[in-house]
Design a protein around this motif. Structure first.
Motif, short mmCIF file in Angstrom:
data_model
loop_
_atom_site.label_atom_id
_atom_site.label_comp_id
_atom_site.label_asym_id
_atom_site.label_seq_id
_atom_site.Cartn_x
_atom_site.Cartn_y
_atom_site.Cartn_z
N GLU A 16 0.83 -1.21 0.00
CA GLU A 16 0.00 0.00 0.00
C GLU A 16 0.86 1.26 0.00
OE1 GLU A 16 -2.49 -0.75 3.37
OE2 GLU A 16 -4.05 -1.72 2.14
N VAL A 17 1.97 1.22 0.73
CA VAL A 17 2.90 2.35 0.73
C VAL A 17 3.49 2.56 -0.66
CG1 VAL A 17 5.17 3.09 1.56
CG2 VAL A 17 3.46 2.31 3.18
N ALA A 18 3.84 1.48 -1.33
CA ALA A 18 4.39 1.58 -2.68
C ALA A 18 3.39 2.23 -3.63
CB ALA A 18 4.77 0.19 -3.19
N ILE A 19 2.14 1.82 -3.55
CA ILE A 19 1.09 2.38 -4.40
C ILE A 19 0.90 3.86 -4.09
CG2 ILE A 19 -1.38 2.32 -4.90
CD1 ILE A 19 -1.23 -0.74 -4.43
N ASN A 20 0.84 4.19 -2.81
CA ASN A 20 0.64 5.58 -2.41
C ASN A 20 1.80 6.48 -2.83
OD1 ASN A 20 -1.80 4.91 -1.21
ND2 ASN A 20 -0.90 4.63 0.82
N SER A 21 2.98 5.88 -2.98
CA SER A 21 4.18 6.66 -3.32
C SER A 21 4.39 6.82 -4.81
CB SER A 21 5.42 6.00 -2.69
OG SER A 21 5.28 5.93 -1.28
N GLY A 22 3.59 6.12 -5.62
CA GLY A 22 3.68 6.32 -7.06
C GLY A 22 4.15 5.14 -7.88
N ALA A 23 4.17 3.93 -7.30
CA ALA A 23 4.57 2.75 -8.07
C ALA A 23 3.51 2.40 -9.10
CB ALA A 23 4.80 1.56 -7.14
N ASN A 24 3.95 1.94 -10.27
CA ASN A 24 3.03 1.46 -11.31
C ASN A 24 2.68 -0.01 -11.11
OD1 ASN A 24 5.28 3.30 -12.77
ND2 ASN A 24 3.23 3.86 -13.45
N ALA A 25 3.54 -0.71 -10.36
CA ALA A 25 3.34 -2.14 -10.15
C ALA A 25 4.05 -2.56 -8.88
CB ALA A 25 3.87 -2.95 -11.35
N VAL A 26 3.57 -3.64 -8.28
CA VAL A 26 4.24 -4.22 -7.12
C VAL A 26 4.45 -5.70 -7.38
CG1 VAL A 26 3.32 -2.55 -5.47
CG2 VAL A 26 2.07 -4.67 -5.89
#
Length: 742
Positions: A16-26
């Protein structure tokens, strides 16, 4: 073109942190079959929760199932793979290219990415992956930029941009496996490369983190990777904390989207504070730099904030950098860590720290935990902006529309007898998004007539609408497991001996059926003893080869009419196929199950194969066809080092053929140096004791890489006599023949 920032997700919070920070994919792992078994990883519920959010925000989710799979695990593995695919993930990452080929043929709708563990580093590996149905290759971290440019023209490519580097070439490390039975290829690496060692070379005799590499940070060289055709930039770190994930994603988001120098400097500072080993290297894509090795520091270094000045018994740090309560530091003296410290209080010139260790003026202070930085990194959330149109009219169904979705209630609106429904009632209700990451806007809220609608009924209608809004992210139709048809392996009666060596001038050469010539220098012509021998002749094909190396190998094979290559990398299959050569698939193929072996042996020009050296004797024997081999004795390679462990100090190099690497327990591991066509030195690390095993094996491989001519002769003479082997080797191991890896 939109470039993908691919972030690690060791757990749901990090995702969720990755998504909130601007990642296109995890990318993430399951509780089983993950190459990071020590991470928290995901179960069904946490994966479903992530998919619900990710799909709504147009973020892709990849599941890493990139461990070696044993024969007895195949059914569970494929069932797990089918399950996560049915839940709606965007791709599945595999290590075993032949198992992947079989899965893709049976389930063509599944999207597969080939793991970095598969070691794709040149165009031949890329071609094979594409032919076998993989949509993307995750490049070996050692791949030079010149090869990346070629690979991206063949297949979609993902490369590492940030995070820890393995000392050994991707997918070829057996150090943890043979040191303690915990295989890196099975997700259980114990990181022996992060321990203290010394070399028997001037200037390298003191114990240091001799195998420990700095963390990768390609930084602004990401532009060169973009220009080379890379589409996805991967951040390593499924074992790291949420603030590291946030800092890394934000840094690369700024680099890709454009930022001021001030913004980039601030983002890099934040990244260093969350995790920084060795002050970063730009990696082998851009050749080995001075920071590639982190010999003095094994763990998190942080960011330098100042120098100690001892005043009246206090440790004062004169610094313009603001620090505060909860911050932690490491202190270094002459490049060596001497202890930790914590923030005590501010003063006019900076701040004062407290340490259990006695500090001296001039000691360097690095911040390793910044509470303010961490709090800032974890702020905010990514939300999807939606625009709603709502119509509530007496005698009609309630209607809400958003983009192409038009959703109607299952009830008809009634005339109000008392207080009617208002626009505010409707808007307030639909502002509640039931924890979905939505930013609600209203284009129009229309109320026609005096309407009665119970609050509970309005809330239920809202929930049904938001559920319908994300229906595009429903689970796929479940794929049912189908048995893979593999004919029974009929063990042949032939008994063949393969010898890997660089000199075959011994009088028992007739006891060899297959000779694998392993040059000390690929620029030299081949040894006459090898060329004159009455045996099948194969040239050793290392795991990392560039175009120039491959051209040289092709020349040597043609010039001396050799039978083929003994390959330690999947690329060898494609290379040989294009040249009508035989392939001996070596132990580097990590063959651990019948499906992979069946696919491999159906491949044209594959004449022989070796099973994984991490299996026990029973597991090995179950995988034996007539052309199957087992590494039974001799030298046991643990690592391929595709860099110079002596920091490219070429002018002062003694250029020994074999070095000794000694650990904290005074165990000595031979390190073999050899030279490729480019003139670059490569190194192989071998086990501290030799291998003895496989007394029930028909087809044997004897590795004599490190042996002298006399030692090789004796090893061949006693290869079928375990007691005489023990007398010859003195110190020895049975490897995994008695106990398989975890």
């Amino acid at each position: 073109m939109e470039y993908e920032i691919l972030a690690p997700a060791g757990d749901l919070t990090c995702a969720e942190v990755a998504i909130n920070s601007g990642a296109n994919a995890v990318y993430l792992g399951l509780n089983a079959f993950s190459a990071r078994a020590s991470a928290e990883n995901f179960d069904d519920d946490s994966l479903i929760a992530l998919l619900k959010k990710a799909k709504l925000l147009n973020v892709k989710v990849y599941v890493a199932m990139n461990t070696l799979v044993k024969d007895g695990e195949i059914e569970d593995f494929i069932r797990a793979l089918l399950k996560v695919w049915s839940l709606g993930v965007d791709a599945i990452i595999l290590q075993d290219i032949f198992l992947g080929k079989a899965i893709k043929e049976k389930y063509p709708e599944i999207i597969l990415h080939l793991s970095t563990q598969a070691g794709v580093c040149n165009e031949y590996g890329a071609k094979l992956a594409k032919e076998y149905g993989f949509s993307r290759v995750i490049l070996a971290r050692e791949t030079p930029i010149s090869e990346i440019e070629k690979i991206t023209k063949i297949i979609e490519t993902e490369t590492f941009a940030q995070g820890a580097l393995c000392s050994c070439f991707s997918g070829q490390c057996y150090f943890s496996s043979f040191a303690g039975g915990n295989s890196g290829n099975r997700g259980r690496c114990k990181q022996p490369c992060r321990k203290l060692y010394s070399y028997d070379r001037t200037g390298y005799g003191e114990k240091a983190y001799a195998l420990s590499l700095s963390d990768l940070c390609v930084g602004e060289k990401i532009e060169k990777l973009k220009n080379a055709g890379v589409v996805s930039f991967k951040i390593e770190g499924r074992m790291r904390r949420a603030e590291y994930v946030a800092a890394a994603v934000k840094y690369y988001r700024l680099l890709l989207d454009g930022a001021t120098e001030t913004q980039k400097e601030k983002a890099l500072s934040d990244l260093k504070r969350t995790f920084n080993r060795g002050n970063y290297t730009q990696g082998l894509a851009f050749l080995q730099d001075k920071r590639f090795l982190s010999r003095a520091v094994q763990g998190h270094l942080g960011e330098k904030v100042g120098v100690v000045k001892v005043e009246n018994g206090q440790y004062v740090i004169e610094s313009a950098i603001k620090c505060g309560e909860g911050d932690a530091f490491k202190v270094f003296r002459k490049g060596r860590e001497i202890g930790g410290a914590i923030y005590l209080k501010a003063n006019k010139r900076g701040f004062i720290i407290s340490s259990k260790n006695r500090l001296l003026s001039g000691d360097n202070v690095f911040i390793t935990t910044s509470k303010a930085t961490n709090d800032e990194l974890l702020k905010g959330s990514k939300r999807k902006e939606i625009f709603l149109n709502l119509r509530f009219a007496v005698g009609e169904q309630a209607v809400v529309s958003c983009d192409e979705l038009v959703f109607e209630s299952d009830f008809t609106l009634q005339q109000a007898q008392s207080r009617p429904l208002s626009k505010k009632d409707v808007a307030d209700c639909f502002m509640k998004t039931d924890s979905l990451p939505l930013e609600v806007n209203f284009e129009n809220v229309e109320i026609v007539g005096d309407i009665f609608l119970a609050k509970s009924q309005l809330n239920a209608f809202r929930r049904e609408f938001y559920s319908a809004l994300i229906n595009g992210n429903e689970k796929r139709e479940r794929l049912e497991y189908e048995t893979f048809k593999v004919e029974n392996f009929e063990k042949g009666k032939q008994q063949k001996t393969t010898v890997i060596a660089s000199n075959f001038g011994f009088y028992d050469a007739e006891k060899i059926d297959i000779a694998v010539y392993k040059p000390n220098d690929y620029n030299e012509e081949l040894n006459e003893s090898f060329l004159q021998g009455n045996f099948e002749k194969y040239l050793y094909f290392p795991c990392l080869l560039t175009t120039k190396d491959l051209e040289r190998i092709e020349y040597l094979i043609k010039e001396y009419c050799l039978d083929g290559v003994y390959a330690e990398n999947y690329a060898g299959v494609q290379f040989a196929k294009e040249r009508n050569l035989n392939v001996f698939a070596g132990t580097g193929f990590n063959l651990t199950n019948k499906i992979a072996i069946d696919e491999l042996t159906k491949t044209p020009f594959v004449k022989y194969y070796a099973v994984s050296k991490e299996l026990d004797e029973r597991e090995q024997m179950d995988l034996m066809k007539e052309n199957g081999f087992v590494l039974t004795s001799g030298n046991l390679k643990l690592m391929d080092l595709c860099y110079c462990p002596f920091e490219k100090s070429c002018k002062s190099c003694d250029k020994k053929s074999i070095y000794s690497l000694t650990d904290e327990n005074n165990r000595t591991f031979p390190v073999k140096r050899y030279v490729l066509a480019t003139g670059e030195c490569r190194f192989e690390t071998y086990n501290c004791v030799n291998l003895i095993g496989g007394k029930n094996v028909n087809n044997k491989i004897l590795d004599c890489t490190l042996f002298s001519l006399d030692e090789t002769t004796k090893a061949i003479q006693v290869k079928d006599n375990e007691e005489k082997q023990k007398e010859l080797y003195l110190n020895y191991t049975a490897g995994h023949t008695k106990k398989s890896v975890l």
